[in-house]
Design a protein around this motif. Sequence first.
Motif, PDB file in Angstrom:
ATOM      1  N   TYR A  46       0.871  -1.077  -0.068  1.00  0.00           N
ATOM      2  CA  TYR A  46      -0.001  -0.006  -0.111  1.00  0.00           C
ATOM      3  C   TYR A  46       0.786   1.243  -0.162  1.00  0.00           C
ATOM      4  O   TYR A  46       2.089   1.032   0.351  1.00  0.00           O
ATOM      5  CB  TYR A  46      -0.864  -0.131   1.234  1.00  0.00           C
ATOM      6  CG  TYR A  46      -1.858  -1.229   1.360  1.00  0.00           C
ATOM      7  CD1 TYR A  46      -1.530  -2.554   1.888  1.00  0.00           C
ATOM      8  CD2 TYR A  46      -3.047  -1.209   0.717  1.00  0.00           C
ATOM      9  CE1 TYR A  46      -2.189  -3.351   1.875  1.00  0.00           C
ATOM     10  CE2 TYR A  46      -3.913  -2.209   0.851  1.00  0.00           C
ATOM     11  CZ  TYR A  46      -3.693  -3.217   1.458  1.00  0.00           C
ATOM     12  OH  TYR A  46      -4.557  -4.597   1.613  1.00  0.00           O
TER      13      TYR A  46
ATOM     14  N   ASP B 152       1.593   3.702   1.931  1.00  0.00           N
ATOM     15  CA  ASP B 152       2.607   3.802   3.231  1.00  0.00           C
ATOM     16  C   ASP B 152       3.404   2.911   3.318  1.00  0.00           C
ATOM     17  O   ASP B 152       4.489   2.993   4.180  1.00  0.00           O
ATOM     18  CB  ASP B 152       1.877   4.017   4.579  1.00  0.00           C
ATOM     19  CG  ASP B 152       2.568   4.599   5.664  1.00  0.00           C
ATOM     20  OD1 ASP B 152       2.059   4.279   6.800  1.00  0.00           O
ATOM     21  OD2 ASP B 152       3.633   5.055   5.446  1.00  0.00           O
ATOM     22  N   ASP B 153       3.527   1.813   2.572  1.00  0.00           N
ATOM     23  CA  ASP B 153       4.648   0.729   2.696  1.00  0.00           C
ATOM     24  C   ASP B 153       5.847   1.138   1.610  1.00  0.00           C
ATOM     25  O   ASP B 153       7.026   0.500   1.601  1.00  0.00           O
ATOM     26  CB  ASP B 153       4.089  -0.592   1.993  1.00  0.00           C
ATOM     27  CG  ASP B 153       2.869  -0.817   3.060  1.00  0.00           C
ATOM     28  OD1 ASP B 153       2.037  -1.961   2.595  1.00  0.00           O
ATOM     29  OD2 ASP B 153       2.620  -0.586   3.980  1.00  0.00           O
TER      30      ASP B 153
ATOM     31  N   LYS C 169       9.056   3.043   0.438  1.00  0.00           N
ATOM     32  CA  LYS C 169      10.093   3.992   1.054  1.00  0.00           C
ATOM     33  C   LYS C 169      11.123   4.121  -0.110  1.00  0.00           C
ATOM     34  O   LYS C 169      11.565   3.041  -0.727  1.00  0.00           O
ATOM     35  CB  LYS C 169      10.703   3.281   2.267  1.00  0.00           C
ATOM     36  CG  LYS C 169       9.748   2.708   3.412  1.00  0.00           C
ATOM     37  CD  LYS C 169      10.297   1.832   4.339  1.00  0.00           C
ATOM     38  CE  LYS C 169       9.361   1.526   5.369  1.00  0.00           C
ATOM     39  NZ  LYS C 169       9.308   0.213   5.961  1.00  0.00           N
TER      40      LYS C 169
ATOM     41  N   ARG D 283       8.351  11.551   9.785  1.00  0.00           N
ATOM     42  CA  ARG D 283       6.939  11.952  10.065  1.00  0.00           C
ATOM     43  C   ARG D 283       6.886  12.454  11.599  1.00  0.00           C
ATOM     44  O   ARG D 283       5.939  13.492  11.860  1.00  0.00           O
ATOM     45  CB  ARG D 283       5.953  10.756   9.733  1.00  0.00           C
ATOM     46  CG  ARG D 283       5.745   9.435  10.619  1.00  0.00           C
ATOM     47  CD  ARG D 283       5.130   8.780  10.420  1.00  0.00           C
ATOM     48  NE  ARG D 283       5.332   7.467   9.722  1.00  0.00           N
ATOM     49  CZ  ARG D 283       4.640   6.937   8.921  1.00  0.00           C
ATOM     50  NH1 ARG D 283       3.523   7.399   8.219  1.00  0.00           N
ATOM     51  NH2 ARG D 283       5.201   5.835   8.061  1.00  0.00           N
ATOM     52  N   TYR D 284       7.603  12.039  12.623  1.00  0.00           N
ATOM     53  CA  TYR D 284       7.371  12.662  13.990  1.00  0.00           C
ATOM     54  C   TYR D 284       7.941  14.173  13.923  1.00  0.00           C
ATOM     55  O   TYR D 284       7.321  15.072  14.482  1.00  0.00           O
ATOM     56  CB  TYR D 284       8.230  11.820  14.940  1.00  0.00           C
ATOM     57  CG  TYR D 284       7.522  10.386  15.238  1.00  0.00           C
ATOM     58  CD1 TYR D 284       7.038   9.553  14.281  1.00  0.00           C
ATOM     59  CD2 TYR D 284       7.174  10.289  16.557  1.00  0.00           C
ATOM     60  CE1 TYR D 284       6.421   8.232  14.533  1.00  0.00           C
ATOM     61  CE2 TYR D 284       6.695   9.089  17.029  1.00  0.00           C
ATOM     62  CZ  TYR D 284       6.343   8.013  16.007  1.00  0.00           C
ATOM     63  OH  TYR D 284       5.626   6.919  16.368  1.00  0.00           O
TER      64      TYR D 284
END
Lengths: 777, 169
Positions: free
Chosen positions: A26, A28-29, A31, A119-120
């Motif tokens: 998907y 978000d997988d 990279k 993302r953090y």
Amino acid sequence: MGIAAMLGTSIKRREDPRLITGEATYVDDIKLVGMLHMAVLRSPYGHARINRINTEAARNHPGVVAVYTAEDLKGAVQAVPVAVPLGKIAEGMGVRGPLAEGKVRFYGDPVAVVIADDRYTARDARDLIEVDYEPLPAVVDVEKAMQPDAPLLYEEFGTNVPFSMHPPTDDIDKVFEETKANGGVVVKTRMVNQRVAPVPMETRGVVASYNKGEKKLTLWSSSQIPHLLRDLLSAQVGLPQHQVHVIVPEVGGGFGCKLNVYPEETVAAFASMRLGRPVKWIEDRSENLAVTIHGRDQVDYVEVAATKEGKITGLKVHGISDLGSYCQVFTDVIMIAFGFPVSCGAYDIPAIHLSADIVFTNKAATDAYRGAGRPEATYVIERAIDLVARELGKDPAEVRRINFVKPEQFPYKSAAGAVYDTGNYEGALDKALAIVGYEQLRAEQQQARAQGRLMGIGLSSYIEICGFGPKGSAPVGLYESARMKVEMSGDVMVYTGSSPHGQGEETTFAQIVAEEFTIPVDNVTILHGDTDSTPEGRGTYGSRTTAVGGSAVFEAAQRLKEKMKQIAAHMLEASPSDVTLEDGKFFVAGSPQKAVTFNEVALAANFSNTLAPGIEPGLETTVFWEPQACVFPFGTHVCVVEIDKETGEVEIKRFVAVDDCGRQLNPMLVEGQVHGGLAQGIGQAMVEGVVYGEDGQLLTASLMDYALPYAHELPHFETDSTVTPTTVNPLGVKGVGEAGTIGSTPAVANAIADALGVAHVDMPYRPNRLWEFIHQQ
Amino acid sequence: MAMKREITVTVNGTKYHSEVEPRLLLVHYLRDILNLTGTHIGCDTSQCGACTVLLNGESVKSCTMFAVQADGAEVTTIEGLAQGGNLNPIQEGFWEKHGLQCGFCTPGMIMASYQLLKNNPNPTEDEIRKGLEGNLCRCTGYQNIVRAVQYAADKMRESAEAPVGAGGE
């Protein structure tokens, strides 16, 4: 031994092995090396002026690469696309850039983005952006928004209503008067089809990767429309189409909400182009509930006239569509273009009057959600039928029978505009009533009522319009494409412009090809989602994938079969018109002992240096298939409820669905689509609803507050079908993805009204609302 | 920013030594650090269950745990369920019975079903529906998920009851 016929068999899905092992990809997988992460700062207000945005602290946060606002996008990025801008929308009302300029108009309105290493960090830095907002009064009630003193979203236009349609009522008024004069009845009511959220289990997401050297943008997006996304987004960011490559990976549900081009996709692309690095944005669920398009949100005033025998003579519908605060791709036309044409439902109604207002409010944009306009229209007509039945003291099943379009009337031109292809409405009704044991249930209901129990039986005999679409049915051609290659090994590759995301066409399309070529289904591979390898297509929505996409696949198979026959004929020294294909072999009809196999012909086509003159080598074709008309699935649903007087809780004791989607290529997958559709339609009726406070604050901002049905909250569905093929496509298939949702909501509504013995109660039928209703009576 | 902590987590039988921020969620650790992307994120309030994994054999929602809380533990994700190339009966059931459409809720649903059948190897339909009340699905309407779990329960009971082959005792 023969190859078993593939179509009509419930083979297991080819998609599943990668999904059940967690090996599917998907968005978000994904990279990529050097990938950055985007976080979006959004308005906490429903309506406010933006006086100032201070991004300095955010820019200086370690790990932050860039911060962008609307200012940075000026001149570089065009507005969010609107397919059919009606009225003042064509002058720019409700048309917006991807990031808010000067004002925010709904909770969640995107104001700025942070691009950072992870993302953090992106979220940490987002918290450092200071926005000086001046809150403004908001309006969230669509009828209030139409009042002259309502807060204005687009002040320069002086109204919140970009478009209205109020044709003269002389003709319909006359029909109503005549009906009354002849002893008939006129019943009227106001009904609300409440705003709901699509909530696919996978939120939206995008990875944009711009290669500066090649000037090529690659975009992975959780989308239903790879080609349309490429076509529209490339124009937004100023790149030629061929320099934009869209890849749709596995998509975790769409239901129409991913049939769109969203601000975040555009801004991620812009950021990647500026920075020359991949940029990923993944929506979190709170964002999804706030800003991914919402569905429905329509208020209808309906008046229906009927003879005292129950024959409807006229229908008047005034629809008010709540657009939310701006337009996404189909926002303004959902009600008028998709719902209105089927306002007469399954019924032969001679006169109809349709009027409309479409209105902006301080909420998220509405757009296509499973059914897109048809659930709203079906809700109106199915409730109207029950209102007539109640007024006349007649059985609602009988009133339906009296008014159904009859089999001999097809193709049927409805007074509301649509031309229905085929149907057998009474057949579905009879079957559903038989399965549920209707007579027995009505007897039980008598007993229950004598005991003071609130038992209700609700019917819904729906039709729907899908399989978009023919010429003129949309602002762009809604054909579908298929590129088919037969490899020299005999394996078949199919590249489809359809974009399934759970519907299973990697399986059903393979079944079509296997059947046409009489080869094992395992030798067929269906690919989709990549705009570089699949021909220009239109995507998956509107229950069109099998009807339109499947027909393109079917046609491609016919073309290659013809060519293979010519090649085989040459190999057999026969005439092509004498050659037949059966069990994976080509032979002269009547002489199966002298045959060439499918694989031998495939090899010859790709490899041979002795193909007959006039035959081009290779076995590949591309088809663009355009339907001549839409298709019209139908069915009858029956819902049996009991309401607990003490608590207002509803138990759905039975739910029967008999649906007709024409020919079924894989019955197990058809049934699965019905189950899923029922869950969403019943979900809307029973528990769902997006709620905003008066100030525009979103109250259903997480799954703690937005109710969705869980496994123990849905009944065991009893499903069956009738099969009335369509003549519109060579497969005889209609669509089934949305039918379950369209038919089920009114069945529940009718059951609840029946249980309470009242004309109408608005959804959702939550315990507290029913309890209050019961105790007010 | 808080100092990174060292953790040792065994995931699907492999031991990993990592340095993580205390606030790193277990689900992000699995997906982003260990590249086990089978476990999905479907919400931000622990409602949906897409992130369900096993921690020391018991199901947990990995979005509601920090990676540091899994220090020293054994985690099983969907990638670790199939044994020696053979699908787990639950995975088989989902395939046989069309218990999935888009597949996004599926890994979490399978892991939750694993726990359900561990607690109750012979559940009724009602018990399955209640047992999966921590997992949302938007595609299937749950009916085929129930069938899938029933298939798995039957299959697991069969092999549990299968007599010992000749050559054993």
